[in-house]
Design an enzyme around this catalytic site. Structure first.
Site, PDB file in Angstrom:
ATOM      1  N   ASN A  55       0.851  -1.193   0.000  1.00  0.00           N
ATOM      2  CA  ASN A  55       0.000   0.000   0.000  1.00  0.00           C
ATOM      3  C   ASN A  55       0.885   1.240   0.000  1.00  0.00           C
ATOM      4  O   ASN A  55       1.959   1.247   0.595  1.00  0.00           O
ATOM      5  CB  ASN A  55      -0.874   0.001   1.259  1.00  0.00           C
ATOM      6  CG  ASN A  55      -1.797   1.197   1.332  1.00  0.00           C
ATOM      7  OD1 ASN A  55      -2.440   1.561   0.336  1.00  0.00           O
ATOM      8  ND2 ASN A  55      -1.894   1.828   2.488  1.00  0.00           N
TER       9      ASN A  55
ATOM     10  N   HIS B  27       1.110   5.208   1.082  1.00  0.00           N
ATOM     11  CA  HIS B  27       0.455   6.084   2.067  1.00  0.00           C
ATOM     12  C   HIS B  27       1.222   7.398   2.177  1.00  0.00           C
ATOM     13  O   HIS B  27       2.452   7.383   2.320  1.00  0.00           O
ATOM     14  CB  HIS B  27       0.400   5.386   3.422  1.00  0.00           C
ATOM     15  CG  HIS B  27      -0.389   6.150   4.436  1.00  0.00           C
ATOM     16  ND1 HIS B  27      -1.753   6.306   4.351  1.00  0.00           N
ATOM     17  CD2 HIS B  27      -0.001   6.859   5.528  1.00  0.00           C
ATOM     18  CE1 HIS B  27      -2.174   7.046   5.359  1.00  0.00           C
ATOM     19  NE2 HIS B  27      -1.122   7.403   6.083  1.00  0.00           N
TER      20      HIS B  27
ATOM     21  N   SER C  83       5.121   6.630   2.259  1.00  0.00           N
ATOM     22  CA  SER C  83       5.606   5.307   2.667  1.00  0.00           C
ATOM     23  C   SER C  83       4.954   4.227   1.817  1.00  0.00           C
ATOM     24  O   SER C  83       3.809   4.379   1.380  1.00  0.00           O
ATOM     25  CB  SER C  83       5.242   5.022   4.132  1.00  0.00           C
ATOM     26  OG  SER C  83       5.715   6.023   4.991  1.00  0.00           O
TER      27      SER C  83
ATOM     28  N   ASP D 179      -3.502   0.986   7.360  1.00  0.00           N
ATOM     29  CA  ASP D 179      -2.174   1.521   7.025  1.00  0.00           C
ATOM     30  C   ASP D 179      -1.099   0.945   7.942  1.00  0.00           C
ATOM     31  O   ASP D 179      -0.157   1.635   8.367  1.00  0.00           O
ATOM     32  CB  ASP D 179      -2.176   3.058   7.079  1.00  0.00           C
ATOM     33  CG  ASP D 179      -3.147   3.644   6.060  1.00  0.00           C
ATOM     34  OD1 ASP D 179      -3.215   3.101   4.944  1.00  0.00           O
ATOM     35  OD2 ASP D 179      -3.834   4.627   6.384  1.00  0.00           O
TER      36      ASP D 179
HETATM   37  C1  GRF Z   1      -1.547   8.732  -2.985  1.00  0.00           C
HETATM   38  O1  GRF Z   1      -1.119   9.893  -2.351  1.00  0.00           O
HETATM   39  C2  GRF Z   1      -1.465   7.562  -2.029  1.00  0.00           C
HETATM   40  O2  GRF Z   1      -0.451   7.699  -1.079  1.00  0.00           O
HETATM   41  C3  GRF Z   1      -2.794   7.608  -1.338  1.00  0.00           C
HETATM   42  O3  GRF Z   1      -3.684   8.015  -2.345  1.00  0.00           O
HETATM   43  C4  GRF Z   1      -3.005   8.791  -3.327  1.00  0.00           C
HETATM   44  C5  GRF Z   1      -3.314   8.178  -4.658  1.00  0.00           C
HETATM   45  O4  GRF Z   1      -2.868   8.946  -5.717  1.00  0.00           O
HETATM   46  N1  GRF Z   1      -3.098   6.353  -0.712  1.00  0.00           N
HETATM   47  P1  GRF Z   1      -3.096   8.457  -7.215  1.00  0.00           P
HETATM   48  O5  GRF Z   1      -4.553   8.070  -7.363  1.00  0.00           O
HETATM   49  O6  GRF Z   1      -2.172   7.305  -7.478  1.00  0.00           O
HETATM   50  O7  GRF Z   1      -2.753   9.654  -8.048  1.00  0.00           O
END
Ligand code: GRF
Length: 221
Positions: A111, A113, A140, A149
């Site tokens: 994942n 984050h 991360s 998370d």
């Molecule tokens: C990213 O910032 C990720 O960390 C979070 O959601 C956002 C997704 O961005 N979980 P994208 O849809 O890949 O542009």
């Protein structure tokens, strides 16, 4: 790309910039993997366009179509199992997957984050870092466990928080670096250099004492 390259599924809910970075990484030959499926839980996710443009098989799997979370998760699992997926990337997938799904893909699901985990699990990570007066923030990538998370952190990238920064400016500066981080981290997976053992990440056969830190040029320290 070779036919034995890792088979990867990417789950999205929104913009899909990380999916796009992975697609570009595959197309440029820097990532030796195959994105065999994109799943979205929202039909208005703009990232779906990246899957379509790259002719990647795509599934829309929406909770409302299923009686409960178990049935919903089972539907995704069925597709990913049929696609012989080795690794699942949650790239902005804004839905919590249940314990059975997490167990089925234990050590094979990561994942992204936007915080320096273990700080600020959940939502509004930039605002929370700003409110706390933090001097830096970051992104991360971690192995997924059933906790929110949670799970061993593989890699991070850091940026300073400057005076005058707000959530929007932090997101704009961090976004491209997070895109780079997912490609750099997936490169290590494609070399079979990363594994998960209970509570820890194994990198090149050694337990990681702390997450791999990516320089802004995409190389690891
Ligand atoms: C990213 O910032 C990720 O960390 C979070 O959601 C956002 C997704 O961005 N979980 P994208 O849809 O890949 O542009």
């Amino acid at each position: 790309m070779k036919s034995e390259s890792p088979r990867v599924a990417v789950l999205i809910s929104g913009r899909g910039s990380n999916l796009k970075a992975l697609v570009d990484g595959v197309n440029s030959g820097c990532l030796d993997m195959q994105i065999v499926r994109v799943v979205s839980n929202r039909n208005d996710a703009t990232g779906i366009q990246h899957a379509k443009a790259a002719s990647i098989p795509f599934s829309l799997i929406v909770q409302q179509d299923y009686p409960d979370r178990e049935a919903h998760d089972a539907a995704i699992k069925k597709i990913l199992t049929r696609d012989r997926v080795h690794l699942v990337v949650l790239a902005g997938y804004m839905r919590i997957l249940g314990e059975n799904f997490c167990t089925a893909f234990a050590g094979r699901m990561i994942n992204l984050h936007p915080s320096l985990l273990p700080l600020y699990r959940g939502l509004d990570t930039y605002d929370r870092a700003l409110q706390a007066g933090d001097r830096e923030t970051g992104a991360s990538i971690h192995f997924v466990t059933a906790g929110l998370d949670d799970g061993p952190v593989i890699s991070q990238v850091r940026i300073p928080i400057d005076p005058g920064d707000d959530a929007k400016s932090l997101s704009q500066r961090l976004g491209p670096l997070e895109n780079r981080l997912v490609v750099a981290t997936m490169t290590l997976f494609c070399r079979f250099a990363l594994k998960c053992v209970p509570g820890a990440v194994v990198y090149n056969e050694h337990i990681l004492e702390k997450p791999l830190l990516m320089r802004h040029d995409g190389t690891f320290i």
